[in-house]
Design an enzyme around this catalytic site. Structure first.
Site, short mmCIF file in Angstrom:
data_model
loop_
_atom_site.label_atom_id
_atom_site.label_comp_id
_atom_site.label_asym_id
_atom_site.label_seq_id
_atom_site.Cartn_x
_atom_site.Cartn_y
_atom_site.Cartn_z
N ARG A 1 35.15 7.29 44.63
CA ARG A 1 35.13 7.17 46.10
C ARG A 1 36.47 6.62 46.52
O ARG A 1 36.86 5.52 46.12
CB ARG A 1 33.99 6.25 46.54
CG ARG A 1 34.10 5.87 48.01
CD ARG A 1 32.87 5.19 48.56
NE ARG A 1 31.80 6.15 48.78
CZ ARG A 1 30.79 5.96 49.65
NH1 ARG A 1 30.72 4.86 50.35
NH2 ARG A 1 29.85 6.88 49.79
N HIS B 1 32.17 14.74 51.72
CA HIS B 1 31.15 13.89 51.09
C HIS B 1 30.08 14.83 50.51
O HIS B 1 28.97 14.93 51.01
CB HIS B 1 30.55 12.95 52.14
CG HIS B 1 29.78 11.80 51.56
ND1 HIS B 1 29.60 11.62 50.21
CD2 HIS B 1 29.12 10.77 52.17
CE1 HIS B 1 28.88 10.52 50.01
NE2 HIS B 1 28.58 9.99 51.17
N GLN C 1 26.41 13.72 49.60
CA GLN C 1 25.54 13.47 50.75
C GLN C 1 24.90 14.76 51.24
O GLN C 1 23.69 14.82 51.47
CB GLN C 1 26.39 12.85 51.88
CG GLN C 1 25.58 12.53 53.12
CD GLN C 1 24.60 11.39 52.87
OE1 GLN C 1 24.97 10.34 52.41
NE2 GLN C 1 23.33 11.62 53.18
N ASP D 1 26.29 10.44 62.03
CA ASP D 1 26.99 9.61 61.05
C ASP D 1 27.66 8.49 61.85
O ASP D 1 27.73 8.56 63.09
CB ASP D 1 28.05 10.49 60.34
CG ASP D 1 28.87 9.75 59.28
OD1 ASP D 1 28.51 8.61 58.92
OD2 ASP D 1 29.87 10.33 58.81
N CYS E 1 23.10 9.82 57.63
CA CYS E 1 23.48 9.60 56.24
C CYS E 1 23.50 8.11 55.89
O CYS E 1 23.50 7.76 54.71
CB CYS E 1 24.84 10.24 55.96
SG CYS E 1 26.15 9.65 57.03
N ARG F 1 19.61 11.05 47.47
CA ARG F 1 20.92 10.93 46.85
C ARG F 1 20.75 10.85 45.33
O ARG F 1 21.49 11.47 44.57
CB ARG F 1 21.66 9.69 47.37
CG ARG F 1 21.97 9.69 48.86
CD ARG F 1 23.00 10.75 49.20
NE ARG F 1 24.19 10.59 48.40
CZ ARG F 1 25.18 9.71 48.67
NH1 ARG F 1 25.13 8.96 49.75
NH2 ARG F 1 26.25 9.64 47.89
N1 CP Z 1 25.69 7.53 52.83
C1 CP Z 1 26.48 6.85 51.96
O1 CP Z 1 27.33 7.42 51.27
O2 CP Z 1 26.20 5.52 51.89
P1 CP Z 1 27.09 4.43 51.15
O3 CP Z 1 28.39 4.33 51.88
O4 CP Z 1 26.27 3.16 51.25
O5 CP Z 1 27.31 4.83 49.72
N1 NVA Z 2 31.88 9.11 57.58
C1 NVA Z 2 31.45 7.89 56.95
C2 NVA Z 2 30.40 8.16 55.91
C3 NVA Z 2 29.79 6.93 55.32
C4 NVA Z 2 28.79 7.24 54.27
C5 NVA Z 2 32.65 7.16 56.33
O1 NVA Z 2 33.52 7.83 55.77
O2 NVA Z 2 32.71 5.94 56.43
#
Ligand code: CP
Ligand code: NVA
Length: 298
Positions: free
Chosen positions: A100, A127, A130, A217, A257, A285
């Site tokens: 990530r 993502h 997701q 989101d 999400c 997930r």
């Molecule tokens: N939806 C999602 O990716 O959640 P986190 O940021 O908690 O991993």
């Molecule tokens: N768009 C958001 C998704 C979080 C799971 C971000 O990147 O923070």
């Protein structure tokens, strides 16, 4: 399939197979194939996470593997060691990596130089994990996505929106992006996707009309904190509230999400009314990512 770097790089068949396998793994949660037995997987996160981290740690263990979590900031990466060097070191020691971070190119480069299965656990561009979990949720709740219309409301150019756009283009369902001009998908991106399945709509009531799924989101994605005040102001009309839900199809489901900011992208009432679906998404997930890992090592 050797990596999961984006929805862009998946075919419709691959997506369908992952979702089908995820559904089977969910039914037999505690009889998971031990495909990661004897393997060590690394999670490298330079952004915060609850769901992604927990679901990967649990999923890897349920598939028989061992897992180590590394915060990018604590690694030499955080002090400027190149991604390609980190990748070549880890490639000699671990069997798979879940990353990530900010730049998509970092995940792509890690996959290239490490030579081990690499999974994008969120970048600024996509993502994919997701969206695979969300598709599983839609399949379970609505029987599938064929002929369905999904509306994504909010920052229509964020990572989650972009993965949705690729999913609609690949799978052929209708996607409406409901967003004000500054948060509509970039023209160059839409040109690259080149699909007739995505419509961009500025008016939120028009965006949700006829939709089976309302999806949102956070308005302020990780890394965009400096723009918080402006985003909250410009996106205010795109909050999923009772009026927007009433303007969608009668039995429309609401998805998020997570994490959710009540009073911003969704009201507390809508969030609680649709908590069943939203927390199914979170649970899914785990099942979707287990399916991805099974595919990567089989
Ligand atoms: N939806 C999602 O990716 O959640 P986190 O940021 O908690 O991993
Ligand atoms: N768009 C958001 C998704 C979080 C799971 C971000 O990147 O923070």
């Amino acid at each position: 399939m050797t990596n999961l770097l984006s929805i862009e790089q998946l075919s419709a068949k691959e997506i369908e197979k992952i979702v089908t396998l995820a559904s089977e793994l969910k039914k037999n949660r505690h009889a998971s194939p031990q495909v990661l037995a004897g393997q060590n997987w690394a999670l490298i996160f330079t952004k915060a996470s609850t769901r992604t981290r927990v679901s990967f740690e649990v999923g890897i263990r349920e598939l028989g593997g061992s897992v180590m979590f590394m915060s990018g900031a604590d690694m030499q990466l955080g002090r400027g060691e190149p991604v390609k060097d980190t990748a070549r070191v880890l490639g000699r020691m671990v069997d798979g990596a879940v990353i990530r971070t900010f730049a998509q190119t970092d995940v792509d480069e890690f996959a290239k130089y490490s030579g081990i299965p690499t999974i994008n656990a969120l970048t600024d561009e996509e993502h994919p994990c997701q969206i695979l979990a969300d598709l599983l949720t839609i399949k379970q709740r609505l029987g599938g996505w064929k002929g369905k219309r999904v509306c994504f409301l909010g920052d229509g150019d964020c990572n989650v929106a972009r993965s949705w756009i690729w999913a609609a283009a690949k799978l052929g369902f209708e996607l409406v992006i409901g967003a004000p001009k500054p948060f509509q998908p970039a023209a160059a991106f839409l040109k690259k996707v080149k699909t007739k399945h995505v419509r961009v709509e500025e008016n939120p009531l028009k965006a949700v009309a006829g939709c089976d799924v309302l999806y949102t989101d956070v308005w302020v994605s990780m890394g965009k904190e400096d723009e918080s005040a402006e985003r909250v102001k410009l996106l205010a009309n795109y909050q999923i509230d009772d009026a927007l839900v009433a303007a969608a199809k009668k039995k429309a489901i609401v998805m998020h999400c997570l994490p959710a900011y009540r009073g911003k992208e969704i009201t507390g009432e809508v969030m609680e009314d649709h908590a069943g679906v939203i927390f199914d998404q979170a649970e899914n997930r785990l099942h979707a990512q287990k399916a991805v890992m099974v595919k990567l090592v089989s």
